[in-house]
Write an enzyme that holds these catalytic residues in place. Structure first.
Site, short mmCIF file in Angstrom:
data_model
loop_
_atom_site.label_atom_id
_atom_site.label_comp_id
_atom_site.label_asym_id
_atom_site.label_seq_id
_atom_site.Cartn_x
_atom_site.Cartn_y
_atom_site.Cartn_z
N ASP A 111 8.57 -5.08 -2.27
CA ASP A 111 7.12 -4.91 -2.25
C ASP A 111 6.57 -5.31 -3.60
O ASP A 111 7.25 -5.22 -4.62
CB ASP A 111 6.74 -3.47 -1.93
CG ASP A 111 5.28 -3.31 -1.53
OD1 ASP A 111 4.65 -4.32 -1.11
OD2 ASP A 111 4.75 -2.19 -1.61
N GLY A 112 5.34 -5.76 -3.60
CA GLY A 112 4.64 -6.11 -4.83
C GLY A 112 3.31 -5.37 -4.90
O GLY A 112 2.77 -4.95 -3.88
N GLU A 148 4.63 -10.04 -4.85
CA GLU A 148 5.37 -10.06 -3.58
C GLU A 148 6.48 -11.10 -3.64
O GLU A 148 7.61 -10.84 -3.23
CB GLU A 148 4.43 -10.36 -2.41
CG GLU A 148 3.37 -9.31 -2.16
CD GLU A 148 3.86 -8.04 -1.49
OE1 GLU A 148 5.08 -7.87 -1.28
OE2 GLU A 148 3.00 -7.18 -1.19
N ASP A 189 6.49 -6.05 3.53
CA ASP A 189 5.19 -5.89 4.19
C ASP A 189 4.24 -7.04 3.85
O ASP A 189 3.08 -7.02 4.21
CB ASP A 189 4.56 -4.54 3.83
CG ASP A 189 4.21 -4.40 2.35
OD1 ASP A 189 4.36 -5.36 1.58
OD2 ASP A 189 3.78 -3.29 1.96
N HIS A 192 2.67 0.91 4.05
CA HIS A 192 2.05 2.23 3.99
C HIS A 192 2.04 2.91 5.36
O HIS A 192 1.06 3.51 5.77
CB HIS A 192 0.64 2.14 3.40
CG HIS A 192 0.59 1.37 2.12
ND1 HIS A 192 1.09 1.88 0.94
CD2 HIS A 192 0.16 0.12 1.85
CE1 HIS A 192 0.94 0.97 -0.01
NE2 HIS A 192 0.39 -0.11 0.50
N ASP A 246 7.25 0.32 -2.79
CA ASP A 246 5.87 0.45 -3.24
C ASP A 246 5.80 1.36 -4.47
O ASP A 246 5.10 1.07 -5.44
CB ASP A 246 4.99 1.00 -2.12
CG ASP A 246 3.55 1.16 -2.55
OD1 ASP A 246 2.88 0.12 -2.77
OD2 ASP A 246 3.09 2.31 -2.69
#
Length: 162
Positions: free
Chosen positions: A8-9, A52, A74, A129, A139
């Site tokens: 994740d970024g 990302e 994501d 999320h 995250d």
């Protein structure tokens, strides 16, 4: 060898705010023992899309031999680029999108392509999320890295983030 990379970024004040990425590399050895490595890094001024990309790049570059890899993110930006053949079309068109505009972050896309070459990769999108444990952890790693102390953040000048 089969490996799963979760990534994740994050960027605060996107674009040009502090950002970071978080990556988990998971491997189950032949004896059934799970091994995990977490990687994260923060940058002083960057974008969410660059983070990302860097999350996936860092995971792939950490692998020291060819593997079957499931990249889980994501980021539709990253996952769709491979699953919907955006990358191959960009390359054919000289790094131009279908609207004729230049692709952003070309140097990172090239780095990702190079890192991916030696692996057999499945690109998997998960909703962010939404309670996915590894995505939530990535995250947390990304936002913690983005919120790091100013003197611990790297500078992203829009060039190659090595």
């Amino acid at each position: 060898m089969e490996v799963t990379i979760f990534s994740d970024g994050s960027a605060r004040g996107n674009p040009d705010g502090p950002g970071g990425f978080g990556t988990i590399i998971r491997y189950v050895d032949p004896k059934g023992v799970t091994h995990e490595k977490e990687i994260s890094c923060g940058y002083d001024k960057t974008t969410n899309n660059r983070m990302e990309l860097m999350g996936v790049i860092s995971g792939l570059e950490a692998l020291n031999r060819p593997c079957r890899v499931n990249v889980v993110s994501d980021s539709k930006y990253v996952i769709s680029a491979f699953n919907e053949n955006w990358v191959s079309n960009w390359i054919k068109k000289g790094w131009k999108k279908s609207d004729g505009k230049a692709v952003k972050n070309v140097e990172l896309w090239k780095r990702l392509i190079e890192a991916a070459k030696k692996h057999d990769i499945i690109w998997t999108w998960v909703k962010g999320h939404d309670g996915h444990p590894e995505n939530e952890r990535c995250d947390e790693l990304a936002t913690t890295a983005a919120d790091g102390l100013p003197d611990t953040l790297l500078h992203d000048d829009g060039g190659d983030l090595k």
